[in-house]
Design a protein around this motif. Sequence first.
Motif, PDB file in Angstrom:
ATOM      1  N   ALA A  59      37.641  27.423  -6.497  1.00 24.96           N
ATOM      2  CA  ALA A  59      37.276  28.191  -7.694  1.00 24.96           C
ATOM      3  C   ALA A  59      38.532  28.917  -8.173  1.00 24.96           C
ATOM      4  O   ALA A  59      38.620  30.147  -8.150  1.00 24.96           O
ATOM      5  CB  ALA A  59      36.150  29.170  -7.356  1.00 24.96           C
ATOM      6  N   MET A  60      39.503  28.143  -8.623  1.00 26.42           N
ATOM      7  CA  MET A  60      40.833  28.677  -8.890  1.00 26.42           C
ATOM      8  C   MET A  60      40.853  29.816  -9.912  1.00 26.42           C
ATOM      9  O   MET A  60      41.577  30.803  -9.720  1.00 26.42           O
ATOM     10  CB  MET A  60      41.779  27.551  -9.310  1.00 26.42           C
ATOM     11  CG  MET A  60      41.884  26.383  -8.324  1.00 26.42           C
ATOM     12  SD  MET A  60      42.135  26.886  -6.591  1.00 26.42           S
ATOM     13  CE  MET A  60      43.654  27.830  -6.709  1.00 26.42           C
ATOM     14  N   PRO A  61      40.094  29.756 -11.021  1.00 30.77           N
ATOM     15  CA  PRO A  61      40.141  30.872 -11.964  1.00 30.77           C
ATOM     16  C   PRO A  61      39.728  32.205 -11.344  1.00 30.77           C
ATOM     17  O   PRO A  61      40.170  33.261 -11.802  1.00 30.77           O
ATOM     18  CB  PRO A  61      39.159  30.440 -13.058  1.00 30.77           C
ATOM     19  CG  PRO A  61      39.180  28.953 -13.007  1.00 30.77           C
ATOM     20  CD  PRO A  61      39.288  28.633 -11.544  1.00 30.77           C
ATOM     21  N   ARG A  94      46.381  36.384  -8.141  1.00 34.13           N
ATOM     22  CA  ARG A  94      46.857  36.388  -6.761  1.00 34.13           C
ATOM     23  C   ARG A  94      47.904  35.282  -6.635  1.00 34.13           C
ATOM     24  O   ARG A  94      47.669  34.154  -7.065  1.00 34.13           O
ATOM     25  CB  ARG A  94      45.693  36.184  -5.794  1.00 34.13           C
ATOM     26  CG  ARG A  94      44.631  37.272  -5.964  1.00 34.13           C
ATOM     27  CD  ARG A  94      43.636  37.312  -4.840  1.00 34.13           C
ATOM     28  NE  ARG A  94      42.681  38.384  -5.055  1.00 34.13           N
ATOM     29  CZ  ARG A  94      42.174  39.162  -4.096  1.00 34.13           C
ATOM     30  NH1 ARG A  94      42.544  38.980  -2.841  1.00 34.13           N
ATOM     31  NH2 ARG A  94      41.310  40.112  -4.386  1.00 34.13           N
ATOM     32  N   PRO A  95      49.064  35.609  -6.063  1.00 31.51           N
ATOM     33  CA  PRO A  95      50.221  34.702  -6.161  1.00 31.51           C
ATOM     34  C   PRO A  95      49.964  33.278  -5.678  1.00 31.51           C
ATOM     35  O   PRO A  95      50.311  32.316  -6.374  1.00 31.51           O
ATOM     36  CB  PRO A  95      51.283  35.392  -5.293  1.00 31.51           C
ATOM     37  CG  PRO A  95      50.910  36.835  -5.315  1.00 31.51           C
ATOM     38  CD  PRO A  95      49.413  36.868  -5.393  1.00 31.51           C
ATOM     39  N   GLU A  96      49.374  33.116  -4.497  1.00 31.06           N
ATOM     40  CA  GLU A  96      49.180  31.758  -3.977  1.00 31.06           C
ATOM     41  C   GLU A  96      48.124  30.997  -4.767  1.00 31.06           C
ATOM     42  O   GLU A  96      48.244  29.783  -4.963  1.00 31.06           O
ATOM     43  CB  GLU A  96      48.810  31.800  -2.492  1.00 31.06           C
ATOM     44  CG  GLU A  96      49.909  32.322  -1.582  1.00 31.06           C
ATOM     45  CD  GLU A  96      51.128  31.417  -1.551  1.00 31.06           C
ATOM     46  OE1 GLU A  96      51.034  30.257  -1.989  1.00 31.06           O
ATOM     47  OE2 GLU A  96      52.185  31.881  -1.085  1.00 31.06           O
ATOM     48  N   ARG A 125      49.844  29.841  -7.916  1.00 31.83           N
ATOM     49  CA  ARG A 125      50.756  28.728  -7.639  1.00 31.83           C
ATOM     50  C   ARG A 125      49.983  27.422  -7.459  1.00 31.83           C
ATOM     51  O   ARG A 125      50.376  26.373  -7.967  1.00 31.83           O
ATOM     52  CB  ARG A 125      51.602  29.026  -6.391  1.00 31.83           C
ATOM     53  CG  ARG A 125      52.873  29.806  -6.686  1.00 31.83           C
ATOM     54  CD  ARG A 125      53.804  29.806  -5.491  1.00 31.83           C
ATOM     55  NE  ARG A 125      53.403  30.779  -4.492  1.00 31.83           N
ATOM     56  CZ  ARG A 125      53.782  32.059  -4.507  1.00 31.83           C
ATOM     57  NH1 ARG A 125      54.565  32.526  -5.470  1.00 31.83           N
ATOM     58  NH2 ARG A 125      53.391  32.888  -3.557  1.00 31.83           N
ATOM     59  N   LEU A 126      48.876  27.481  -6.715  1.00 36.01           N
ATOM     60  CA  LEU A 126      48.099  26.271  -6.480  1.00 36.01           C
ATOM     61  C   LEU A 126      47.453  25.771  -7.763  1.00 36.01           C
ATOM     62  O   LEU A 126      47.438  24.562  -8.033  1.00 36.01           O
ATOM     63  CB  LEU A 126      47.041  26.517  -5.407  1.00 36.01           C
ATOM     64  CG  LEU A 126      46.161  25.315  -5.058  1.00 36.01           C
ATOM     65  CD1 LEU A 126      47.001  24.117  -4.619  1.00 36.01           C
ATOM     66  CD2 LEU A 126      45.148  25.680  -3.977  1.00 36.01           C
ATOM     67  N   PRO A 141      47.237  28.145   1.402  1.00 34.86           N
ATOM     68  CA  PRO A 141      47.307  29.558   1.006  1.00 34.86           C
ATOM     69  C   PRO A 141      46.565  29.872  -0.289  1.00 34.86           C
ATOM     70  O   PRO A 141      45.953  30.937  -0.409  1.00 34.86           O
ATOM     71  CB  PRO A 141      48.818  29.797   0.862  1.00 34.86           C
ATOM     72  CG  PRO A 141      49.441  28.824   1.817  1.00 34.86           C
ATOM     73  CD  PRO A 141      48.568  27.600   1.739  1.00 34.86           C
ATOM     74  N   GLY A 142      46.581  28.951  -1.257  1.00 34.65           N
ATOM     75  CA  GLY A 142      45.867  29.203  -2.505  1.00 34.65           C
ATOM     76  C   GLY A 142      44.377  29.342  -2.302  1.00 34.65           C
ATOM     77  O   GLY A 142      43.724  30.174  -2.943  1.00 34.65           O
TER      78      GLY A 142
END
Length: 251
Positions: free
Chosen positions: A109-111, A116-118, A121-122, A201-202
């Motif tokens: 659930a990237m959004p 958050r940095p990782e 990045r992912l 990490p992401g």
Amino acid sequence: MTELATECWGNSGPRVVMVHGSLSSAAAAFAEQRVLADRFQIIAPYRRGYSPSPATDRIDPDRDAAEIAELLGDGAHLVGTSMGGVVAMRAAALAPEKVWSLTVIEPPAMPNGAGRPEADRLAAALEGYWLKSDASDLESFAAGFLETLNVNLQLPTPLPAPLAEAIRNLTTERPWQTGVPVDELARTSFPKLVVTGGGTPGFEDVADALAEVLRAKRVLFEGSPHAVQRIGQRFNDELVAHLNAANVSTN
């Protein structure tokens, strides 16, 4: 009535609906959870696009969520791994009154991890990978995708038909866009569990963000695969404790 094919393990106890991710299927994703059929009724659907469920030209997490919500019946625990976790959370938001507990395993659930940095990045790496990759070369696409996630998994050559089907489905996904309605879920009272394995990490950032907003229990099984449920008993013990804590009566 849902068109989805399902695995059904167990015939007594509370219902548990388990939703598989992108590069797997119901039977394969939750093989280690079949031992729980002595105390739970486990329903593991094949998401649309995964045989023997109906085919699809494009994976649609909202359509998947609506179909999963149909399987909750009068009430069920809900478990989702990887993209199945995104689907499970969207399903829970559609029918919160039917959800007894929610467990998600490394949902992309990237959004929801934005800022958050990782996670940032992912999300950027995934979008960039989709833009530059050749979706028609399934073996190369899957290998590059796994590398982007920092997942060390050797794919068989040639690809078995079910895996080729799964990769073809994956090429139609847009994981950097697949957020979940956390504000709606945060208003619900059922217990929530967010699990990760520490390899990407992401995904750790996303899980931390979800757990914070949802006031969920957060568990890290360090050194586990992306599909953490495959470690078996240690995961199962945590899951059963979580399900039992919901204190659901099926009488």
